[in-house]
Design a protein around this motif. Structure first.
Motif, short mmCIF file in Angstrom:
data_model
loop_
_atom_site.label_atom_id
_atom_site.label_comp_id
_atom_site.label_asym_id
_atom_site.label_seq_id
_atom_site.Cartn_x
_atom_site.Cartn_y
_atom_site.Cartn_z
N TYR A 188 10.00 130.99 -12.57
CA TYR A 188 9.17 132.20 -12.51
C TYR A 188 9.05 132.84 -13.89
N ASP A 238 -8.22 128.95 -2.26
CA ASP A 238 -6.99 128.79 -3.03
C ASP A 238 -7.38 128.73 -4.52
N ARG A 252 -5.51 137.32 7.57
CA ARG A 252 -4.93 138.39 6.74
C ARG A 252 -5.99 138.98 5.81
N THR A 254 9.20 146.01 -7.44
CA THR A 254 8.23 146.73 -6.62
C THR A 254 8.45 146.43 -5.14
N ARG A 296 -5.67 133.05 0.88
CA ARG A 296 -5.88 131.76 1.54
C ARG A 296 -5.89 131.88 3.06
N ASN A 297 -5.24 132.90 3.58
CA ASN A 297 -5.17 133.07 5.03
C ASN A 297 -6.31 133.98 5.49
N ARG A 321 13.13 145.60 0.42
CA ARG A 321 13.81 146.10 -0.77
C ARG A 321 14.05 147.60 -0.70
N ASN A 376 -4.02 138.35 -10.21
CA ASN A 376 -2.81 138.87 -9.58
C ASN A 376 -1.99 137.78 -8.88
N SER A 402 -5.01 139.98 -0.38
CA SER A 402 -4.98 140.24 1.07
C SER A 402 -3.73 141.01 1.47
N LYS A 440 5.62 133.35 -16.13
CA LYS A 440 5.13 134.68 -16.51
C LYS A 440 5.07 134.83 -18.04
N LYS A 462 6.82 138.82 3.02
CA LYS A 462 6.57 138.19 1.71
C LYS A 462 7.56 137.04 1.50
N ILE A 498 0.73 143.89 -3.89
CA ILE A 498 0.23 144.59 -5.08
C ILE A 498 -1.27 144.34 -5.26
N1 LIG Z 1 6.67 142.44 -5.96
C1 LIG Z 1 7.29 142.58 -7.12
O1 LIG Z 1 8.38 143.17 -7.23
C2 LIG Z 1 6.64 142.06 -8.39
C3 LIG Z 1 7.27 142.34 -9.61
C4 LIG Z 1 6.69 141.86 -10.77
C5 LIG Z 1 5.51 141.15 -10.74
N2 LIG Z 1 4.92 140.88 -9.53
C6 LIG Z 1 3.69 140.09 -9.53
O2 LIG Z 1 2.69 140.76 -8.82
C7 LIG Z 1 1.80 139.81 -8.21
C8 LIG Z 1 1.66 140.10 -6.72
O3 LIG Z 1 2.94 140.06 -6.12
P1 LIG Z 1 3.18 140.53 -4.61
O4 LIG Z 1 4.62 140.85 -4.51
O5 LIG Z 1 2.17 141.54 -4.22
O6 LIG Z 1 2.89 139.14 -3.83
P2 LIG Z 1 2.61 138.88 -2.25
O7 LIG Z 1 2.97 140.06 -1.43
O8 LIG Z 1 3.27 137.57 -1.96
O9 LIG Z 1 1.02 138.70 -2.20
C9 LIG Z 1 0.43 137.58 -2.77
C10 LIG Z 1 -1.05 137.58 -2.44
O10 LIG Z 1 -1.67 136.47 -3.08
C11 LIG Z 1 -2.30 135.61 -2.11
N3 LIG Z 1 -2.17 134.25 -2.66
C12 LIG Z 1 -1.03 133.59 -2.99
N4 LIG Z 1 -1.33 132.40 -3.54
C13 LIG Z 1 -2.68 132.31 -3.56
C14 LIG Z 1 -3.59 131.31 -4.02
N5 LIG Z 1 -3.16 130.17 -4.57
N6 LIG Z 1 -4.93 131.55 -3.90
C15 LIG Z 1 -5.39 132.71 -3.35
N7 LIG Z 1 -4.57 133.69 -2.91
C16 LIG Z 1 -3.23 133.48 -3.00
C17 LIG Z 1 -1.54 135.90 -0.81
O11 LIG Z 1 -2.30 135.63 0.35
P3 LIG Z 1 -2.26 134.16 1.07
O12 LIG Z 1 -0.82 133.79 1.19
O13 LIG Z 1 -2.96 134.37 2.37
O14 LIG Z 1 -3.00 133.25 0.15
C18 LIG Z 1 -1.34 137.42 -0.96
O15 LIG Z 1 -2.53 138.10 -0.66
C19 LIG Z 1 2.38 138.43 -8.53
O16 LIG Z 1 1.76 137.88 -9.67
C20 LIG Z 1 3.84 138.73 -8.84
O17 LIG Z 1 4.43 137.77 -9.67
C21 LIG Z 1 5.46 141.31 -8.35
#
Ligand SMILES: NC(=O)c1ccc[n+]([C@@H]2O[C@H](COP(=O)([O-])OP(=O)(O)OC[C@H]3O[C@@H](n4cnc5c(N)ncnc54)[C@H](OP(=O)(O)O)[C@@H]3O)[C@@H](O)[C@H]2O)c1
Length: 272
Positions: free
Chosen positions: A156, A65, A44, A189, A40-41, A210, A92, A17, A160, A195, A20
């Motif tokens: 974390y 969830d 969004r 990223t 979950r939301n 960032r 993801n 939602s 991972k 977030k 990434i």
């Molecule tokens: N951003 C970075 O720099 C970075 C770097 C390396 C790896 N990553 C990895 O990339 C992935 C995405 O990261 P992001 O930064 O895009 O995260 P984000 O902006 O926090 O987005 C997370 C998404 O997952 C949903 N979500 C979270 N928990 C959930 C659950 N239990 N069930 C269903 N939906 C769920 C959230 O929506 P709701 O809250 O509404 O559920 C949201 O859509 C992660 O695995 C992260 O570890 C990110």
């Protein structure tokens, strides 16, 4: 005419939602795939669904969830009901944390592993029969923090790293069934506004926006993930620091440790 390489395929992206995950869902849709988005939301999620529908209308949203057994099952069942088959599952969902191990509320480990490991295992187990039928793909979204343990990120990093073990086990178990397993190590990223991460005491805190030269765009990450799927690659490492770390860490872990030890402050500032 532009060739859409995933025309006729059905893909699910967990946690799509925003961030990434949403960028990956959009790139899959651009390549012609029917896409199931998840979060979950509900509010969004509906906004993301509408945005992706500007590409084409074979988009469906399932609000649940995925870290629960029922949520993982529901996501896969709904995708199969709506589109009749499944070709791609992108795992993801993942949350991060901040804090030295000595200061952590042990509940932080529970929260991180529920999200990052149960949130991967539940949809994956439910998806395997459908993916065997199409000889499809499962992709795990890991992080450069999954290549070696980093300060301030113990829970974390360990979650991972556990994804690598999951990928290795599955690659052997499903080799005879033709399922492709990919593992993508994402670098630093850009974040969507709002977030959240988990603080040492277990509370949620909003991350600062960032910046910096090594920051990757979500769209670039999404294109690399979709290339991993199309080429049925095993490991994809993104960003220059990620590529360097993956090369040097196995050869000289002591050198990497020394470098991190001497740049801890810089590292901490970047992650806050
Ligand atoms: N951003 C970075 O720099 C970075 C770097 C390396 C790896 N990553 C990895 O990339 C992935 C995405 O990261 P992001 O930064 O895009 O995260 P984000 O902006 O926090 O987005 C997370 C998404 O997952 C949903 N979500 C979270 N928990 C959930 C659950 N239990 N069930 C269903 N939906 C769920 C959230 O929506 P709701 O809250 O509404 O559920 C949201 O859509 C992660 O695995 C992260 O570890 C990110």
């Amino acid at each position: 005419m532009k060739i859409r390489q995933l025309e006729g395929k059905v893909a699910i992206v967990t946690g799509s939602s925003r961030g990434i995950g949403k960028a990956i869902a959009m790139e899959l849709a651009r390549q012609g795939a029917s896409v199931v988005v998840n979060g979950r939301n509900q509010e969004r999620l509906s906004l993301a669904e509408e945005e992706i529908k500007t590409i084409h209308d074979r988009i469906s949203a399932v609000c649940c969830d995925v870290s629960t057994t029922d949520g993982g099952k529901l996501l896969i069942t709904e995708a199969l009901r709506r589109f009749g088959k499944l070709d791609i599952l992108v795992n993801n969902v993942g949350i991060s944390m901040r804090g030295n191990m000595a200061d952590l509320n042990p509940e932080v480990f529970k929260l991180i592993f529920e999200s990052n490991i149960s949130g991967t295992a539940s949809p994956t187990i439910a998806a395997i029969p459908g993916l065997r039928a199409t000889r499809g793909s499962i992709v795990f979204i890991s992080s450069v923090a999954g290549i070696r343990g980093l300060p301030n990120l113990s829970a974390y990093c360990s979650s991972k790293m556990a994804l690598k073990a999951l990928a290795e086990s599955l690659r052997i178990e499903e080799a005879g069934n033709g399922i492709h397993i990919g593992l993508v190590y994402v670098g630093y990223t850009e974040n969507d506004p709002g977030k959240e991460t988990i603080a040492a005491d277990g509370s949620k805190v909003v991350l600062q926006p960032r910046s910096g030269s090594i920051l990757q765009t979500k769209e670039r990450v999404a294109r690399a993930v979709v290339r991993n799927i199309i080429r049925r690659k095993y490991i994809t490492v993104l960003s220059l620091p990620g590529k360097l770390l993956s090369l040097v860490q196995p050869l000289s872990p002591r050198l990497v440790e020394w470098l991190i030890l001497h740049h801890q402050e810089q590292f901490r500032r970047r992650n806050n």
